[in-house]
Design a protein around this motif. Structure first.
Motif, PDB file in Angstrom:
ATOM      1  N   SER A 287      -7.083  47.954  38.667  1.00 27.69           N
ATOM      2  CA  SER A 287      -8.364  48.629  38.525  1.00 27.69           C
ATOM      3  C   SER A 287      -9.217  47.870  37.514  1.00 27.69           C
ATOM      4  N   LYS A 288     -10.506  48.144  37.489  1.00 24.08           N
ATOM      5  CA  LYS A 288     -11.398  47.453  36.555  1.00 24.08           C
ATOM      6  C   LYS A 288     -11.025  47.733  35.099  1.00 24.08           C
ATOM      7  N   GLY A 289     -10.599  48.938  34.824  1.00 23.77           N
ATOM      8  CA  GLY A 289     -10.200  49.292  33.461  1.00 23.77           C
ATOM      9  C   GLY A 289      -8.955  48.543  33.024  1.00 23.77           C
ATOM     10  N   ALA A 290      -7.994  48.386  33.930  1.00 24.20           N
ATOM     11  CA  ALA A 290      -6.767  47.658  33.602  1.00 24.20           C
ATOM     12  C   ALA A 290      -7.058  46.180  33.399  1.00 24.20           C
ATOM     13  N   VAL A 291      -7.965  45.619  34.180  1.00 25.00           N
ATOM     14  CA  VAL A 291      -8.345  44.207  34.020  1.00 25.00           C
ATOM     15  C   VAL A 291      -8.989  44.001  32.656  1.00 25.00           C
ATOM     16  N   ALA A 292      -9.779  44.971  32.202  1.00 25.43           N
ATOM     17  CA  ALA A 292     -10.440  44.864  30.899  1.00 25.43           C
ATOM     18  C   ALA A 292      -9.428  44.905  29.756  1.00 25.43           C
ATOM     19  N   VAL A 293      -8.339  45.646  29.924  1.00 27.82           N
ATOM     20  CA  VAL A 293      -7.327  45.789  28.877  1.00 27.82           C
ATOM     21  C   VAL A 293      -6.347  44.615  28.878  1.00 27.82           C
ATOM     22  N   LEU A 294      -6.148  43.983  30.012  1.00 22.15           N
ATOM     23  CA  LEU A 294      -5.176  42.900  30.159  1.00 22.15           C
ATOM     24  C   LEU A 294      -5.595  41.683  29.345  1.00 22.15           C
TER      25      LEU A 294
END
Length: 80
Positions: A51-58
């Motif tokens: 998800s976009k949120g997970a990509v931002a945290v990775l």
């Protein structure tokens, strides 16, 4: 769900869990394979469909490479 760490607790963030599971999977492959860290990172991120949120945290591959190189060196025998 609530994440509890000692006396500290807060609402659960599904994006952080998704990123943590991917990081754990990448770490397992890095420790067990001799393929380059960048290639393993790219393959796993492409397969993950995050998800976009997970990509931002990775973390980026540059941030990740330093720590994973240390983990790989711990399991690699020293060449005499």
């Amino acid at each position: 769900m609530i994440c509890i760490n000692g006396d500290h607790n807060h609402p659960f963030n599904p994006d952080q869990l998704e990123a943590k599971l991917l990081r754990d999977k990448i770490k397992e492959r890095i420790i067990s394979e001799t393929t380059s860290i960048t290639r393993i990172y790219d393959e796993e991120v492409a397969k993950a469909n995050l998800s976009k949120g997970a990509v931002a945290v990775l973390p980026t591959v540059v941030e990740y490479r330093s720590n994973m190189s240390k983990a790989r060196r711990k399991n690699t025998p020293v060449i005499p």
